[in-house]
Design an enzyme around this catalytic site. Structure first.
Site, PDB file in Angstrom:
ATOM      1  N   ARG A 225      -8.710  65.926 -13.938  1.00  0.00           N
ATOM      2  CA  ARG A 225      -9.744  66.488 -13.057  1.00  0.00           C
ATOM      3  C   ARG A 225      -9.175  67.494 -12.060  1.00  0.00           C
ATOM      4  O   ARG A 225      -9.921  68.140 -11.328  1.00  0.00           O
ATOM      5  CB  ARG A 225     -10.452  65.358 -12.306  1.00  0.00           C
ATOM      6  CG  ARG A 225     -11.190  64.425 -13.273  1.00  0.00           C
ATOM      7  CD  ARG A 225     -11.996  63.408 -12.552  1.00  0.00           C
ATOM      8  NE  ARG A 225     -12.994  64.081 -11.710  1.00  0.00           N
ATOM      9  CZ  ARG A 225     -13.812  63.445 -10.903  1.00  0.00           C
ATOM     10  NH1 ARG A 225     -13.764  62.142 -10.812  1.00  0.00           N
ATOM     11  NH2 ARG A 225     -14.682  64.109 -10.173  1.00  0.00           N
ATOM     12  N   CYS A 226      -7.859  67.635 -12.016  1.00  0.00           N
ATOM     13  CA  CYS A 226      -7.183  68.519 -11.053  1.00  0.00           C
ATOM     14  C   CYS A 226      -6.791  69.831 -11.738  1.00  0.00           C
ATOM     15  O   CYS A 226      -6.087  69.821 -12.744  1.00  0.00           O
ATOM     16  CB  CYS A 226      -5.947  67.799 -10.514  1.00  0.00           C
ATOM     17  SG  CYS A 226      -4.858  68.843  -9.525  1.00  0.00           S
ATOM     18  N   SER A 227      -7.227  70.948 -11.176  1.00  0.00           N
ATOM     19  CA  SER A 227      -6.927  72.249 -11.792  1.00  0.00           C
ATOM     20  C   SER A 227      -5.424  72.540 -11.813  1.00  0.00           C
ATOM     21  O   SER A 227      -4.912  73.076 -12.800  1.00  0.00           O
ATOM     22  CB  SER A 227      -7.677  73.370 -11.076  1.00  0.00           C
ATOM     23  OG  SER A 227      -7.242  73.491  -9.732  1.00  0.00           O
TER      24      SER A 227
END
Length: 116
Positions: free
Chosen positions: A11-13
């Site tokens: 979920r973390c770019s």
């Protein structure tokens, strides 16, 4: 050949960008989704040493609500901090790339290429 491990949060770019860099680089890569496959205190201690950190405070995401709600800024007991990181893995600054006896946070993502 030394295996590279990434503690990844899809979920973390920044985590996704770092993973893409590592995949493009090639080599043996292990992806650990640490939000669901949480590290234990021993693993945290080992990786903290590889990061060169002397305190878990250096590795905590201080903008997380859990950090404030748990009052971790005032906590000096390393075991208590590491225990919080096992229970609330979103507190761990990410992504973490481990290669041999060194580790690095992928912020910015390109920084992890210095491990090779």
């Amino acid at each position: 050949m030394t295996k590279t491990i990434i503690w990844h949060n899809p979920r973390c770019s920044k985590s996704r960008q770092t993973l893409a860099l590592l995949e493009a680089r090639g080599g043996e890569l292990e992806v650990r989704e640490y939000m669901t496959d949480m590290p234990n205190i021993g693993e945290l201690r080992e990786v903290m040493a590889k990061l060169g950190y002397t305190s878990a405070h250096e590795w905590l995401r201080k903008n997380e609500a859990d950090y404030r709600e748990l009052g971790l800024k005032a906590v000096e007991d390393e075991d208590a901090l590491l225990n919080a990181m096992t229970q609330y893995p979103r507190l761990i600054e990410r992504p973490v790339v481990i290669h041999g006896d060194k580790a690095m946070i992928g912020r910015p993502p390109e920084q992890v290429l210095e491990l090779f």
